[in-house]
Structure formats: C-alpha cells, structure tokens
Design a protein around this motif. Structure first.
Motif, PDB file in Angstrom:
ATOM      1  N   GLN A  23      23.932  18.440 -51.876  1.00 50.67           N
ATOM      2  CA  GLN A  23      23.291  17.371 -51.048  1.00 50.67           C
ATOM      3  C   GLN A  23      23.980  16.512 -50.197  1.00 50.67           C
ATOM      4  N   LEU A  24      25.134  16.134 -50.491  1.00 48.12           N
ATOM      5  CA  LEU A  24      26.254  15.384 -49.999  1.00 48.12           C
ATOM      6  C   LEU A  24      26.924  15.973 -48.929  1.00 48.12           C
ATOM      7  N   THR A  25      27.331  17.296 -49.045  1.00 43.15           N
ATOM      8  CA  THR A  25      27.905  17.964 -47.724  1.00 43.15           C
ATOM      9  C   THR A  25      26.714  18.404 -46.695  1.00 43.15           C
ATOM     10  N   ALA A  26      25.444  18.629 -47.124  1.00 38.82           N
ATOM     11  CA  ALA A  26      24.709  18.669 -46.217  1.00 38.82           C
ATOM     12  C   ALA A  26      24.370  17.443 -45.305  1.00 38.82           C
ATOM     13  N   ALA A  27      24.463  16.337 -46.040  1.00 38.51           N
ATOM     14  CA  ALA A  27      24.321  15.015 -45.307  1.00 38.51           C
ATOM     15  C   ALA A  27      25.524  14.597 -44.403  1.00 38.51           C
ATOM     16  N   LYS A  28      26.594  15.145 -44.786  1.00 41.82           N
ATOM     17  CA  LYS A  28      27.813  14.880 -44.110  1.00 41.82           C
ATOM     18  C   LYS A  28      27.645  15.719 -42.604  1.00 41.82           C
ATOM     19  N   ARG A  29      27.045  17.101 -42.978  1.00 38.13           N
ATOM     20  CA  ARG A  29      26.940  17.878 -41.747  1.00 38.13           C
ATOM     21  C   ARG A  29      26.021  17.074 -40.916  1.00 38.13           C
ATOM     22  N   THR A  30      25.022  16.764 -41.391  1.00 43.96           N
ATOM     23  CA  THR A  30      23.950  16.122 -40.451  1.00 43.96           C
ATOM     24  C   THR A  30      24.299  14.983 -39.970  1.00 43.96           C
ATOM     25  N   THR A  31      24.795  14.109 -40.516  1.00 44.09           N
ATOM     26  CA  THR A  31      25.273  12.792 -40.034  1.00 44.09           C
ATOM     27  C   THR A  31      26.625  12.931 -39.037  1.00 44.09           C
ATOM     28  N   GLY A  32      27.460  13.921 -39.304  1.00 48.29           N
ATOM     29  CA  GLY A  32      28.604  13.829 -38.476  1.00 48.29           C
ATOM     30  C   GLY A  32      29.676  12.850 -39.117  1.00 48.29           C
ATOM     31  N   SER A  33      29.366  12.205 -40.523  1.00 51.22           N
ATOM     32  CA  SER A  33      30.240  11.156 -40.850  1.00 51.22           C
ATOM     33  C   SER A  33      31.530  11.696 -41.425  1.00 51.22           C
ATOM     34  N   THR A  34      32.713  11.047 -41.275  1.00 57.35           N
ATOM     35  CA  THR A  34      33.996  11.459 -41.955  1.00 57.35           C
ATOM     36  C   THR A  34      34.294  10.445 -43.148  1.00 57.35           C
ATOM     37  N   VAL A  35      35.113  10.742 -43.904  1.00 57.44           N
ATOM     38  CA  VAL A  35      35.429  10.342 -45.096  1.00 57.44           C
ATOM     39  C   VAL A  35      36.955  10.117 -45.430  1.00 57.44           C
ATOM     40  N   SER A  36      37.119   8.997 -45.589  1.00 57.58           N
ATOM     41  CA  SER A  36      38.815   8.770 -45.946  1.00 57.58           C
ATOM     42  C   SER A  36      38.798   8.106 -47.385  1.00 57.58           C
ATOM     43  N   VAL A  37      39.697   8.633 -48.111  1.00 59.39           N
ATOM     44  CA  VAL A  37      39.800   8.097 -49.545  1.00 59.39           C
ATOM     45  C   VAL A  37      41.292   7.403 -49.570  1.00 59.39           C
ATOM     46  N   VAL A  38      41.398   6.177 -49.994  1.00 62.87           N
ATOM     47  CA  VAL A  38      42.556   5.259 -49.885  1.00 62.87           C
ATOM     48  C   VAL A  38      42.929   5.053 -51.422  1.00 62.87           C
ATOM     49  N   LEU A  39      44.314   5.219 -51.694  1.00 65.55           N
ATOM     50  CA  LEU A  39      44.697   4.734 -53.028  1.00 65.55           C
ATOM     51  C   LEU A  39      45.802   3.926 -52.750  1.00 65.55           C
ATOM     52  N   PRO A  40      45.520   2.521 -52.993  1.00 67.23           N
ATOM     53  CA  PRO A  40      46.643   1.504 -53.185  1.00 67.23           C
ATOM     54  C   PRO A  40      47.661   2.014 -54.312  1.00 67.23           C
ATOM     55  N   ALA A  41      48.952   1.819 -53.895  1.00 68.94           N
ATOM     56  CA  ALA A  41      49.709   2.295 -55.094  1.00 68.94           C
ATOM     57  C   ALA A  41      50.982   1.537 -55.151  1.00 68.94           C
ATOM     58  N   LEU A  42      51.415   0.921 -56.436  1.00 70.32           N
ATOM     59  CA  LEU A  42      52.674   0.449 -56.702  1.00 70.32           C
ATOM     60  C   LEU A  42      53.227   0.714 -58.004  1.00 70.32           C
ATOM     61  N   ASN A  43      54.145   1.630 -58.025  1.00 70.30           N
ATOM     62  CA  ASN A  43      54.779   2.309 -59.248  1.00 70.30           C
ATOM     63  C   ASN A  43      53.784   2.850 -60.115  1.00 70.30           C
TER      64      ASN A  43
END
Length: 323
Positions: A23-43
């Motif tokens: 369902q999510l992948t279909a919604a992504k195709r329909t809306t054309g939305s892009t998704v970034s995953v960010v990890l803040p990291a220290l040691n």
C-alpha cells in the motif's frame, strides 16, 4: 484527558500493520513523493551499520520506498563513518554542512543541518543507537505521510525496556521503564502546558518523520530539547489533527546514566520555558555532583540556550531549492 485528545487517539494513532508495504509503495508511486532517511550519529559504530543495512535491503533494494539514506556524523572518534558508508549510507560530516556557520554540539544541530543535504519530500529521522532494529520503524512513521495528505508529522511509539544491572553479563530487563526523562520531565510539562499533546506515548522519541514543507518552517533547538520543541511548534503551526503516532513495537537502545538524564531534562525544561514565555533564563546552567576523594565535587554544565532558525529563512537553502 481532553475530549479532543481522546478523539485524536482514536483517529490519529495507528499500528505499523495498518498500512502494508504494498500500500505504501503504491501511494508513493501515485503521489510521486520522495523519502529521505537521516541518522544523526556520534560514536555509533556498533549499531549504525545494521540500521543502514536493514533500511537499504528492505526499503531500497527489495521495494523502492526509500530514496536516500544519509548518516550525518557529528564528530565521531570511532569508525562510525566507515561502518555507515560500508553498509550503504551516504555519510556527511556535520562540519561540512553550511561551513559559514560554526556548528555547536547537539543532536538538534545535526537534524537541522541535515535538511541542507537531503532532498526527500518526506524526511524520516532514526537514532543511530538502536539495537535489534527493524525497518518497521521507517515504514510505520512514513506510512501515514504517504497515504494521508492531512498528516504532517508522525512519531513512533513503542515499549522501551530498561536493562538493569543484576550481576549477570547481560543484566535484567525491566519492561516499560526506559523512558525516564519522558515520564519525569516531558510528560508532566506537556500535560500541564500543552494538554493537546498529552496523547503522545513517546513525545521525546528519536524516530519520527515529517513533511519537508513543515520541517523547513520550524526552529530547531540545538540540543536535547529538539523533539519537545518540534512537537510544540508543529502543534501551533499545523494543528493537532496534522500530527499522528504509529506503534512499531519495541525500541532497544543504549541507556544514559542518571547525570546525563539530568542534563537532558534541563535542556528540555529550558526549551519548554522559552515556548511558554520566550523569557530570559536567569541562570542557563545545571550543577550536578560527583563523589571525589574528598567528598562531593560540583560539576556545572551549560544548558543549551541556542536555537537554529527555520531552514527556509537561510539563503543557502532557498537557493538550493531554486536550483
């Protein structure tokens, strides 16, 4: 609890199982939305690689849900950057982002700068110290943003077991006892001053996703107050119905000692104080005590007193969007 919050809990609180991956992948195709995953990291060399690898395998290679994984290293002295890159992340060093503005220590600083080096319409933040990580953390909080245009920010909710030392190698797990700063500081503040937010199970959780169009308009406290500040500011900017939460199961991570929790609490209180009155802090410092050879020794730590402006106000960010 306010009647408005009771209604919100029934309409804006979901489980990760409510939105299957197809369902999510279909919604992504329909809306054309892009998704970034960010990890803040220290040691975080022990855990960051497994998180990146899981997101990349499950949500980039197996299904095309995530468009980029970015690890922002805020000055690690271990192999965090190398491990993250080897697992498939794009690694960016905090000090290389917006070099004209000297960076200050703090998680919020890293999250704020990450907006300049990511491109997703939806930005998903994940702490880099999670153990036994599941990609459900990402699909759970990204899901409502892909499927419901009325949702602007989604927090993960979960159980937080606390590992208690009992003399064994692994220790004893105490169910539901992990969110100490949440229960002792954040939840009382929210219930008393922002009761509309009383329905959030994990208001300080580091796993949440939001539309870039919201994030770029929010100020970012540079330190530990960023999650509370963001939640309060988003409430005022877009309203309660634009906020949501999703149950993703159990969150296991490294726990801080009592003094570190005290410093976190002070930063969170300061963030709340500014939002209540925008007033002047009489003494932006916290004194704690450690036992030394001759008794207790005071150690005074500064409390974060700085916030970054909404990203949309920066010329560098505006020019990047035009380009």
């Amino acid at each position: 609890m306010l009647e408005e919050v009771e209604r919100w809990l029934s309409t804006r609180s979901w489980s990760v199982t409510d939105r299957p991956l197809h369902q999510l992948t279909a919604a992504k195709r329909t809306t054309g939305s892009t998704v970034s995953v960010v990890l803040p990291a220290l040691n975080e060399e022990e855990t960051v690689g497994a998180i990146v690898a899981a997101v990349r395998h499950d949500l980039m290679l197996r299904v095309p849900l995530v468009d980029e994984i970015v690890v922002v290293d805020s000055g690690s002295s271990d192999r965090t950057s190398e491990v993250a890159a080897a697992a498939g992340a794009r690694v960016v060093h905090r000090d290389d982002i917006l070099p004209r503005l000297p960076p200050v220590p703090g998680k919020g600083e890293v999250l704020w700068r990450s907006l300049l080096v990511t491109s997703g319409d939806i930005v998903c933040f994940v702490d880099a110290d999670l153990r036994e990580f599941s990609s459900d953390f990402v699909t759970g909080i990204v899901g409502p943003l892909l499927t419901d245009p009325g949702v602007a920010l989604v927090k993960a909710m979960y159980d937080r077991p606390l590992t208690v030392s009992d003399g064994s190698a692994s220790g004893r797990t105490a169910a539901g006892q992990g969110g100490r700063v949440t229960e002792l500081m954040a939840r009382p503040l929210l219930n008393m001053h922002w009761p509309q937010l009383a329905g959030f199970v994990q208001p300080l959780g580091g796993e949440y996703a939001a539309r870039r169009s919201l994030l770029e308009r929010l100020p970012f406290p540079v330190g530990y107050g960023v999650e509370l500040g963001m939640l309060v500011d988003a409430l005022h900017l877009v309203g309660l119905d634009a906020l949501a939460q999703v149950d993703v199961g159990v969150r296991r991570h490294r726990h801080q000692d009592g003094q570190a929790l005290g410093r976190m609490s002070a930063a969170i209180y300061r963030t709340a104080q500014l939002r209540l009155a925008r007033g002047h802090l009489v003494r932006p410092a916290l004194t704690q005590f450690e036992r030394g050879e001759d008794g207790f020794v005071p150690r005074t730590h500064p409390v974060d007193t700085q916030e970054r402006p909404p990203m949309v106000e920066l010329a560098e960010y505006r020019s990047r969007r035009v380009a």
